[in-house]
Design a protein around this motif. Structure first.
Motif, mmCIF file in Angstrom:
data_model
loop_
_atom_site.group_PDB
_atom_site.id
_atom_site.type_symbol
_atom_site.label_atom_id
_atom_site.label_comp_id
_atom_site.label_asym_id
_atom_site.label_seq_id
_atom_site.Cartn_x
_atom_site.Cartn_y
_atom_site.Cartn_z
ATOM 1 N N VAL A 125 47.859 51.699 37.917
ATOM 2 C CA VAL A 125 47.576 51.660 39.360
ATOM 3 C C VAL A 125 46.193 51.053 39.604
ATOM 4 C CG1 VAL A 125 47.354 53.038 41.463
ATOM 5 C CG2 VAL A 125 48.950 53.746 39.669
ATOM 6 N N PRO A 126 46.136 49.934 40.301
ATOM 7 C CA PRO A 126 44.827 49.319 40.569
ATOM 8 C C PRO A 126 44.022 50.106 41.604
ATOM 9 C CG PRO A 126 46.633 47.870 41.289
ATOM 10 C CD PRO A 126 47.250 49.131 40.792
ATOM 11 N N VAL A 127 42.708 49.961 41.518
ATOM 12 C CA VAL A 127 41.800 50.581 42.482
ATOM 13 C C VAL A 127 41.331 49.490 43.441
ATOM 14 C CG1 VAL A 127 39.550 51.720 42.748
ATOM 15 C CG2 VAL A 127 41.048 52.300 40.806
ATOM 16 N N VAL A 128 41.412 49.784 44.749
ATOM 17 C CA VAL A 128 41.038 48.787 45.750
ATOM 18 C C VAL A 128 39.935 49.348 46.644
ATOM 19 C CG1 VAL A 128 41.849 47.423 47.718
ATOM 20 C CG2 VAL A 128 43.340 47.762 45.733
ATOM 21 N N ASN A 180 40.182 46.719 36.506
ATOM 22 C CA ASN A 180 41.196 47.407 37.309
ATOM 23 C C ASN A 180 40.757 47.596 38.766
ATOM 24 O OD1 ASN A 180 43.791 48.675 37.429
ATOM 25 N ND2 ASN A 180 42.764 50.674 37.548
ATOM 26 N N VAL A 181 39.648 46.965 39.156
ATOM 27 C CA VAL A 181 39.132 47.151 40.516
ATOM 28 C C VAL A 181 39.206 45.832 41.286
ATOM 29 C CG1 VAL A 181 37.154 47.860 41.922
ATOM 30 C CG2 VAL A 181 37.545 48.922 39.681
ATOM 31 N N TYR A 182 39.617 45.923 42.535
ATOM 32 C CA TYR A 182 39.739 44.741 43.393
ATOM 33 C C TYR A 182 39.077 44.997 44.725
ATOM 34 C CZ TYR A 182 43.397 43.524 40.091
ATOM 35 O OH TYR A 182 44.073 43.229 38.943
ATOM 36 N N ASP A 183 38.474 43.949 45.249
ATOM 37 C CA ASP A 183 38.108 44.018 46.651
ATOM 38 C C ASP A 183 39.400 43.825 47.459
ATOM 39 O OD1 ASP A 183 35.814 44.071 48.634
ATOM 40 O OD2 ASP A 183 37.031 42.383 49.320
ATOM 41 N N LEU A 184 39.472 44.429 48.640
ATOM 42 C CA LEU A 184 40.728 44.428 49.393
ATOM 43 C C LEU A 184 41.291 43.021 49.613
ATOM 44 C CD1 LEU A 184 42.983 45.668 51.074
ATOM 45 C CD2 LEU A 184 41.373 45.899 52.971
ATOM 46 N N PHE A 185 40.468 42.115 50.135
ATOM 47 C CA PHE A 185 41.021 40.786 50.430
ATOM 48 C C PHE A 185 41.247 39.957 49.165
ATOM 49 C CE2 PHE A 185 40.619 41.789 54.824
ATOM 50 C CZ PHE A 185 41.634 41.038 55.407
ATOM 51 N N VAL A 234 40.372 27.050 35.496
ATOM 52 C CA VAL A 234 40.230 28.502 35.430
ATOM 53 C C VAL A 234 38.757 28.825 35.647
ATOM 54 C CG1 VAL A 234 40.524 30.551 33.997
ATOM 55 C CG2 VAL A 234 42.103 28.605 33.761
ATOM 56 N N THR A 235 38.482 29.740 36.557
ATOM 57 C CA THR A 235 37.089 30.086 36.831
ATOM 58 C C THR A 235 36.851 31.557 36.529
ATOM 59 O OG1 THR A 235 37.350 30.831 39.126
ATOM 60 C CG2 THR A 235 37.144 28.448 38.766
ATOM 61 N N GLN A 236 35.592 31.876 36.309
ATOM 62 C CA GLN A 236 35.219 33.269 36.084
ATOM 63 C C GLN A 236 34.674 33.844 37.383
ATOM 64 O OE1 GLN A 236 35.445 35.201 33.007
ATOM 65 N NE2 GLN A 236 35.303 36.692 34.675
ATOM 66 N N ALA A 237 35.411 34.769 37.981
ATOM 67 C CA ALA A 237 34.890 35.517 39.126
ATOM 68 C C ALA A 237 34.460 36.875 38.580
ATOM 69 C CB ALA A 237 35.971 35.657 40.184
ATOM 70 N N ALA A 238 33.893 37.728 39.434
ATOM 71 C CA ALA A 238 33.496 39.048 38.965
ATOM 72 C C ALA A 238 34.727 39.779 38.454
ATOM 73 C CB ALA A 238 32.852 39.838 40.107
ATOM 74 N N ALA A 239 34.666 40.282 37.247
ATOM 75 C CA ALA A 239 35.695 41.122 36.618
ATOM 76 C C ALA A 239 36.992 40.420 36.240
ATOM 77 C CB ALA A 239 36.030 42.347 37.482
#
Ligand code: SF4
Ligand code: SF4
Lengths: 409, 415
Positions: free
Chosen positions: A247-250, A279-284, B292-297
Motif C-alpha cells: 500500500v503506497p503512502v500519499v 513507497n511515498v508519493y506526493d498526491l499529484f 529516464v530521469t531521476q526525481a526524488a525517490a
C-alpha cells in the motif's frame, strides 16, 4: 575517436559529503531568495558547502546560518548535486546541540503538540482561535518573537482525522494510506476531504494510520534535529510496514512529501529511509502516474475557474515537473496560469519569526504582484504555509489544487 | 504515456535557444534541467569567433569561419545556418524588449573587468565598448564594497589600447549603501539599481560629470531587467555614454539573457522541468524514444519524437572523464572525440596563446548535428548535439563558445 561504452555515473553519495562537489560556481547564490532580500546572509555557497567542510571537523559557527529558510532554491540551482540546504540544516542541528532554543522556536517546532492539545479539549479550537486573537491583541506574540503582523493559522473545528471517520468510502482492493501532516489535519481538513473524494473516484480506498506523526520538517528548520530523527524513525517504520502490504503512502503537503521522500535520507543517511522513500508519493505525482498509465478518471464535469498556480519550492525540489497544471488543464472550464514568481517567502515557519517577517514579505513581493496582475478566481498551491502567505500578502483566495479537481468529479 | 514532440536536455544558452526555436515551429517542447544552467556564469554576449587557429584576431567572424578546419562544429553547421542564427537572435532580443546589436562581419569591443577589450559579435548596447573610442574622457565608476573591480587596473589596461591611450581618465566611487553584512556582488547592486531609489542615487553621482564626450565605465550593475536601467540612466545623462564591463559571476548580463530566453520559451507554451537529472536514453536501435530521469525517490521517464542534447562539457557534467583517455558522454554514452596522447592533452600554461588539447574533447556529428562514431556513422537518428557537448573546438582560445551554442541550437531546433 573513442567509442568506449560508458559505465553509469556513480550514484550520489550521502548528502553530507556532497560539499566536496562544490565548484564555487555561484549558481546557488543567484537563486537564493534570502540573499536577494538581505545583505546579512552570506549565502548558500559560503554557508553550505564551504563552511560545512570546516564545521564538521572543528568547532566553528557561522552566524548568518540563521537566515537560511530551507526553501531549497539553492539545491535546484546547483549543477553539481550539492545538497546545499541540507548541509545548512545539519549545521543548524549541530549548533543547537550546545545552544538553548528560544521559546518561539519551541512553539514553532511543535505545532503538532499544540494541535493535539487544542483538539483534545471541548471547544478547544474555538477557544484557541479566540485565544490567539486575544494573544495577538495583547502583544503576546511579539514578546515571544513571533511576527505580530500575522494571524496564526486558525484551527479547524474538527481535525481531518475525526472528519475521516464519518466519510463513507467504497471499499476497494486498491488502497493508499494518506499522510495528512499537521497542517491539513489541524487547520485545513477540507484538503483531506477533497483528496479522499478524488481517490475514491479513481477507484482507491483511502486509509489513515494513527501511528504516523509530524514529518519533522518544522523541527529540522528550527534545529531540533534529534527530535526530527525520532519522528523519521517512527514514520519510516510505518511506511515500510505499508510497503510490505503493497500500500503506497500519499501526502498532499509538499513539505511533508519532500521530507519523507528525500530529506530523511539526506539528513540521516540510513538505508531504510531510502527504502521507505520509494513507497511515498506526493498526491499529484501519484495522479500523474495514474494518468500516464491511462488509469486516471477523466470524466470531468465542467468547472469554471481561472487559476493562478504558485508551484511550491518543495514541489519543484521533487523533480517530477508540475503535473497538477496539466491535469487541471484537462478539466473543461479551467485555465491554469503559472505564477512563475519564485519563492513565496514563507518557507514553513520561517515567515512566522518576528525577525524574519520583513525578509519573508520582501521575498513574496514578486509573487504578490504577479497574483494581483493575473487577477484569477483563485490561487492554487500544494503547500499549506505558502497558501497562508498568499492570503496574507494578497487577500486572494488560495486552495490546494485537489480541491479544484474534486469539484470536477 | 504522454509524449512530447521535442525534449531538450540542459538549460544553458544552447538548450534554451534550441527549445525556443523548436517551440516557434509549433512543437510541444519540454526542457529538462538539472541545475539552473550556465547563463548565470556566462557573459551573455555572443562571441562568434574572436581568434583564429593561430590566435590571430579575426576582424570578420564570417570570414574567419571559412578558414576553420573541417572538424570544427561551425563547418558542420554551415555558414548559412550561422548567419540565420544571428538574425534569429537579433530579432528575438528585439521582440523581447532587450535588443542586441552587432553583425557577423565585424566585432564589437566589450570591456572586461580588468580593462581589456574583448571582441564579440553580438552584445546589448550597455556592453558596447566602441563608444569609448569616440569619447574624450573616460570616467571609471567603482562601487564601494564591490570586490574584483579596481579602477586603477582598469585605467592602466585601457591606456594600453592604442585608441584609448590619450583619453583623459577619472575615477569615481558609487556608494550604494549596501555595505554592512556580507561582501556585495554585482547582482546585489544591479537589483538595487532596478529600484527608483537606486537609479536616482547613481544619477546624482554621475550627472555632474556627465558632459558631451564623456563615457562612463561601470561594472555590470545596470539592473537585472534587460536594458531598462541602462536606458533610463542614459536618458538622464544627456549625451554621455554608459558602458558596462563583463564581470566575475554571478553574471548580471547572463541572468538578463536567461530571463529573456526563459520568458520567450514560456510564452510559446514550453515547459521547464527543474531538478530533473537525466540518467539515460531509452533506445530502440538507433532511435531514441525516451529518457529516464531521476526525481526524488523514483525515476520518471519522458517520451518524445526528437531529442536535443545540451548538457555542456566537463564543467557542466555533460562530459566526464573518470579514466584517462576514456571521456564519456554521460547520458547516452555517445562516442566522444579526444586528442590522444598525454603530451598533447594540455600545454602547461593555462592562459597561453596555444590551444588546449583537452578542450577539443566532445561529440562529433554529421552535418545535421547527429552524433557519429569514429567511422562517421550516425549512432542516433533523432538526437541532436548542441553547445559545449560538441567536440573539435576550443571555445576559450577562439572566443566562440556562445556562437557555437547559438548556431548549433538554431540548426538543431530547425531539423
Ligand atoms: S535553502 Fe533557500 S534560503 Fe537557504 S541557502 Fe538555499 S536558497 Fe537560500
Ligand atoms: S551551485 Fe553548487 S557547485 Fe555552485 S557554488 Fe553553489 S553549491 Fe557550489
Amino acid at each position: 575517436m573513442s567509442d568506449t561504452k560508458i559505465k553509469q555515473i556513480a550514484p550520489e553519495e550521502a548528502a553530507v559529503f556532497t560539499a566536496d562537489h562544490c565548484l564555487s560556481c555561484t549558481s546557488c547564490m543567484s537563486s537564493c531568495p534570502v540573499m536577494e532580500a538581505t545583505k546579512e546572509y552570506r549565502g548558500p555557497k559560503l554557508v553550505g558547502p564551504a563552511h560545512s567542510r570546516m564545521h564538521f571537523s572543528q568547532e566553528d559557527e557561522e552566524d548568518s546560518l540563521d537566515f537560511c529558510s530551507n526553501c531549497k532554491s539553492c539545491d535546484r540551482a546547483c549543477p553539481s548535486g550539492v545538497a546545499v540546504s541540507t548541509l545548512n540544516m545539519l549545521q543548524r542541528g549541530e549548533y543547537y546541540k550546545t545552544h538553548a532554543h528560544s521559546q518561539r522556536d519551541e512553539m514553532l517546532a511543535h505545532g503538532e503538540k499544540m494541535g493535539k492539545l487544542v483538539h483534545s479539549l471541548p471547544l478547544g479550537a474555538t477557544c484557541a482561535n479566540i485565544g490567539m486573537r486575544i494573544g495577538k491583541a495583547l502583544g503576546i506574540f511579539g514578546l515571544f518573537g513571533l511576527a505580530v503582523e500575522r494571524d496564526m493559522p486558525s484551527y479547524a473545528a474538527s481535525t481531518f482525522k475525526s472528519l475521516y471517520k464519518n466519510i463513507s468510502q467504497k471499499k476497494s482492493d486498491k488502497k493508499v494510506v494518506f499522510f495528512p501532516g499537521c497542517f491539513i489535519n489541524d487547520n485545513e481538513p477540507s484538503v483531506g476531504e477533497a483528496m479522499v473524494k478524488v481517490m475514491q473516484v479513481n477507484g482507491y480506498e483511502v486509509l489513515l494510520d494513527d501511528k504516523f506523526c509530524c514529518c519533522g520538517s518544522p523541527m529540522v528548520v528550527t534545529g531540533y534535529i534529534d527530535e526530527a530523527k525520532e519522528h523519521a524513525d517512527r514514520n519510516v517504520e510505518r511506511i515500510l510496514y505499508w510497503k510490505n502490504q503493497g500500500v503506497p503512502v500519499v501526502a498532499a503537503c509538499t513539505s511533508c512529501s519532500l521530507m519523507l521522500k528525500k530529506e530523511y535520507e539526506e539528513l540521516f543517511n540510513e538505508a531504510k529511509m531510502k527504502q521507505a522513500a520509494a513507497n511515498v508519493y506526493d498526491l499529484f505525482e501519484f495522479l500523474d502516474i495514474l494518468a500516464d498509465k491511462g488509469e486516471l478518471n477523466t470524466n470531468f464535469q465542467s468547472v469554471s475557474a481561472k487559476l493562478t498556480y504558485h508551484v511550491p519550492c518543495h514541489l519543484k525540489a521533487q523533480g517530477f515537473g508540475v503535473p497538477a497544471a496539466s491535469i487541471l488543464r484537462d478539466v473543461p472550464g479551467v485555465t491554469v496560469e503559472l505564477a512563475d514568481a519564485g519563492c513565496c517567502g514563507m518557507s514553513g515557519n520561517y515567515g512566522f519569526k518576528g525577525d524574519k517577517y520583513d525578509i519573508s514579505m520582501k521575498i513574496g513581493e514578486k509573487l504578490f504582484s504577479r497574483i494581483k496582475e493575473q487577477a484569477a478566481d483563485s490561487v492554487i498551491c500544494d503547500c499549506g504555509t505558502c497558501r497562508l502567505q498568499i492570503r496574507h500578502g494578497t487577500q486572494a483566495k488560495a486552495c490546494h489544487p485537489v480541491e479544484i479537481l474534486a469539484k470536477a468529479y | 504515456m504522454a509524449k512530447t514532440d521535442t525534449i531538450v536536455i540542459g538549460s544553458g544558452l544552447a538548450g534554451l535557444t534550441a527549445a525556443i526555436v523548436s517551440a516557434q515551429k509549433g512543437q510541444n517542447v519540454k526542457l529538462l534541467t538539472y541545475g539552473s544552467g550556465t547563463l548565470s556564469l556566462n557573459s551573455g554576449v555572443i562571441d562568434v569567433l574572436g581568434y583564429d587557429q593561430q590566435h590571430k584576431y579575426v576582424a570578420s567572424p564570417r570570414q574567419g569561419i571559412q578558414n576553420l578546419p573541417d572538424n570544427h562544429p561551425y563547418r558542420k553547421i554551415g555558414l548559412q545556418a550561422i548567419a540565420d542564427s544571428v538574425s534569429f537572435f537579433l530579432k528575438l532580443t528585439e521582440e523581447q524588449g532587450f535588443p542586441y546589436g552587432g553583425d557577423l562581419d565585424s566585432q564589437l569591443p566589450v570591456p572586461t573587468a580588468v580593462g581589456t577589450l574583448k571582441p564579440t559579435c553580438l552584445a546589448p548596447e550597455s556592453l558596447n565598448g566602441s563608444h569609448l573610442v569616440d569619447s574624450h574622457k573616460i570616467v571609471i565608476v567603482t562601487v564601494k564594497g564591490l570586490k574584483d573591480f579596481y579602477g586603477n587596473i582598469i585605467e592602466d589596461n585601457l591606456r594600453k589600447v592604442a585608441a584609448l591611450k590619450d583619453k583623459t581618465y577619472e575615477l569615481i566611487e558609487f556608494d550604494s549603501g549596501l555595505t554592512g553584512g556580507r561582501d556585495i556582488t554585482t547582482l546585489d547592486v544591479a537589483r538595487y539599481l532596478d529600484t527608483d531609489a537606486g537609479l536616482a542615487a547613481l544619477v546624482a553621482l554621475l550627472k555632474p560629470v556627465a558632459q558631451n564626450g564623456v563615457s562612463f565605465v561601470l561594472p555590470q550593475i545596470l539592473g537585472t531587467k534587460g536594458d531598462t536601467c541602462h536606458k533610463s540612466l542614459k536618458a538622464q545623462l544627456g549625451s554621455a555614454q554608459v558602458v558596462e564591463t563583463t564581470c566575475l559571476p554571478p553574471s548580471v548580463n547572463g541572468l538578463r539573457l536567461q530571463n529573456l530566453l526563459k520568458g520567450a520559451f514560456k510564452q510559446l507554451g514550453g515547459e521547464i522541468v527543474e531538478d530533473c537529472r537525466v540518467l539515460r536514453g531509452i533506445m530502440e536501435g538507433a532511435k531514441c524514444v525516451g529518457v529516464v530521469t531521476q526525481a526524488a525517490a523514483r525515476k520518471k521517464s519522458y517520451y518524445a519524437t526528437k531529442f536535443i542534447l545540451a548538457t555542456g562539457g566537463f564543467y557542466s557534467g555533460g562530459l566526464a572523464m573518470r579514466e584517462f583517455e576514456k571521456p564519456q558522454e554521460t547520458i547516452f554514452g555517445f562516442p566522444v572525440y579526444f586528442v590522444p596522447g598525454e603530451e598533447n592533452w594540455s600545454n602547461a600554461e593555462l592562459f597561453s596563446d596555444k590551444p588546449q588539447g583537452f578542450a577539443l574533447t566532445g561529440i562529433m556529428t554529421d552535418e545535421n548535428l547527429r552524433p557519429v562514431d569514429g567511422s562517421g556513422q550516425v549512432v542516433a537518428d533523432n538526437v541532436y548535439i548542441v553547445g559545449r557537448n560538441l567536440g573539435g573546438y576550443d571555445f576559450c582560445f577562439e572566443h566562440s563558445g556562445n556562437g557555437v551554442a547559438l548556431a548549433s541550437a538554431y540548426k538543431a531546433g530547425n531539423m
